[in-house]
Design a protein around this motif. Structure first.
Motif, short mmCIF file in Angstrom:
data_model
loop_
_atom_site.label_atom_id
_atom_site.label_comp_id
_atom_site.label_asym_id
_atom_site.label_seq_id
_atom_site.Cartn_x
_atom_site.Cartn_y
_atom_site.Cartn_z
N VAL A 100 0.83 -1.20 0.00
CA VAL A 100 0.00 0.00 0.00
C VAL A 100 0.86 1.25 0.00
N GLN A 101 1.91 1.26 0.82
CA GLN A 101 2.77 2.44 0.89
C GLN A 101 3.46 2.72 -0.44
N SER A 102 3.90 1.67 -1.12
CA SER A 102 4.57 1.88 -2.42
C SER A 102 3.58 2.39 -3.46
N PHE A 103 2.34 1.90 -3.43
CA PHE A 103 1.35 2.36 -4.39
C PHE A 103 0.94 3.81 -4.11
N ASN A 104 0.88 4.16 -2.83
CA ASN A 104 0.46 5.51 -2.45
C ASN A 104 1.59 6.53 -2.53
N SER A 105 2.82 6.07 -2.63
CA SER A 105 3.95 7.00 -2.62
C SER A 105 3.90 7.92 -3.84
N GLN A 114 5.15 -3.13 -7.73
CA GLN A 114 5.38 -3.17 -6.29
C GLN A 114 4.18 -3.77 -5.57
N PHE A 115 2.99 -3.28 -5.92
CA PHE A 115 1.80 -3.76 -5.21
C PHE A 115 1.57 -5.24 -5.50
N ALA A 116 1.65 -5.64 -6.76
CA ALA A 116 1.37 -7.03 -7.12
C ALA A 116 2.34 -7.99 -6.43
#
Length: 398
Positions: A100-105, A114-116
């Motif tokens: 979640v943090q990588s997708f929201n960054s 990253q998310f997958a």
């Protein structure tokens, strides 16, 4: 009669530990405090006294005692997870947090990859822990740990088909996006990713307890640009690589219409202007399986906009405004009013449906607009409050 709560008992492993701690000079209450840390059925001081009086019991080794103390101090006070006993669950939660943090960054560009990848790791750890506790082993006939793709197909899989379908898509997305050019297609998977997050949090709570929820550790991402839904929809039409379009088609076509509509499979934010203006609209994320989620899901299956909610054509609306206000109010004045308060676009607008649904809707089937009682009352109130118009024969909206 009030039933007395059942007290805990020392295990065969703990008794020699207690004997050794007593030998080290620990007080009963200190030993009791250590033993009861994250213990469901707590023990009382009498159990420790029993060990103290048992002269035949041998104390545990120094190494065993030292490890026991370290392990007892390794509990997370928020989740109750122990690093030595619950390592998979700790890693599972951290992997989903990273996803979640990588997708929201705002600075990272490899969001889908990253998310997958991280979500696959999170689900693998979670289901490995479940299957080991439930079935007893997580190793297949080939001697390898069960793959995520294998676990979602097993009879013992504890979650819904919608969750399994969503996880299957995560696996395929991971396999298809790694080391490939995505351009701006990350947003194409947002609804699947959001469902994956909600499913994970719901699943880990159902399988291992509410304390493991991630809701208090993650928040909705903020952004520096205003979210324009029309622009977002238009953006999704462009800049999508061919192999991503192919993947989307494969994910879509292998499911039935009912499966595609499952909120456990694909999260949908329903942004509707049926009862509110854009300025009043906001997002609210609700678990699909909750009572409120089920209620909203059933409501969304109904037709929200009904002709009887917006029954007045312009001429009728103008007449009612005149009657209620006690002043002259023509169809021309009505046109001036909707233009002044911008409740509908002009007749030559590209998208004529972008109205303020607090007052007005567009009917594409016959190409006109109708208005509701709220609009009548709104204009009447404006007339009553606007002293500038009281000495004029007709109300002007310029």
């Amino acid at each position: 009669m009030v039933q007395k709560k059942k007290e805990g008992a020392l295990t065969a492993e703990e008794k020699p530990i207690v004997k050794a701690l007593l030998k080290r000079g620990w007080r009963n209450q200190d030993i009791q405090h250590l033993l009861n840390r994250e213990r469901i059925a707590t023990i009382n001081s009498a159990r420790i006294t029993e060990v103290k009086k048992n002269s035949e019991l041998k104390p545990a080794s120094d190494d065993a005692v030292d490890f026991f103390i370290v392990k007892k101090n390794a509990y997370d006070p928020v989740t109750g997870l122990n690093f030595y006993d619950d390592e998979r669950l700790i890693r599972s939660r951290e992997a989903m947090i990273l996803a979640v943090q990588s997708f929201n960054s705002p600075v990272l560009r490899f969001k889908a990859e990253q998310f997958a990848v991280q979500s696959n790791i999170a689900w693998t750890y979670l289901l490995h822990e479940y299957f080991e506790r439930k079935v007893g082993k997580i190793v297949g006939k080939d001697g390898r740990s069960l793959l995520l793709s294998q676990m979602i197909k097993r009879r013992e899989f504890p979650l819904s088909r919608g969750v399994a379908n969503n996880i299957r898509d995560m696996i395929d997305i991971r396999d298809n996006v790694e080391h490939k050019i995505l351009r701006r297609s990350d947003k194409n998977f947002f609804s699947l990713f959001q469902a994956n997050c909600l499913n994970f949090d719901k699943s880990i709570c159902e399988l291992f307890g509410e304390r493991l929820s991630l809701q208090n550790e993650l928040s909705i991402a903020l952004q520096f640009t205003k979210l324009d839904f029309t622009q977002t929809v238009e953006l999704q039409k462009f800049d999508i690589p061919e192999h991503i379009e192919t993947l989307n088609a494969e994910l879509h076509n292998r499911l039935t219409e009912e499966e595609r509509g499952d909120l456990d499979y694909r999260f949908r934010v329903v942004y509707t202007l049926d009862h509110t203006s854009k300025s009043k609209a906001h997002f609210e994320f609700i678990q699909p399986g909750s009572d409120e989620g089920k209620q909203i899901h059933s409501i969304l299956e109904k037709r929200v906009i009904a002709d009887e909610q917006y029954p007045y054509k312009p001429a009728r609306a103008a007449k009612l405004i005149a009657e209620k206000s006690g002043r002259e109010f023509t169809s021309h004045n009505h046109t001036q009013a909707w233009r002044r308060y911008k409740i509908r676009p002009s007749s030559d607008a590209k998208d004529r449906s972008q109205t303020d649904k607090d007052f007005c809707i567009f009917h594409p089937s016959h190409g006109d607009y109708t208005y509701n009682d709220a609009w009548i009352d709104f204009v009447v109130d404006k007339i009553a409050l606007d002293r500038e118009y009281l000495d004029l024969k007709a109300v002007r909206f310029r």
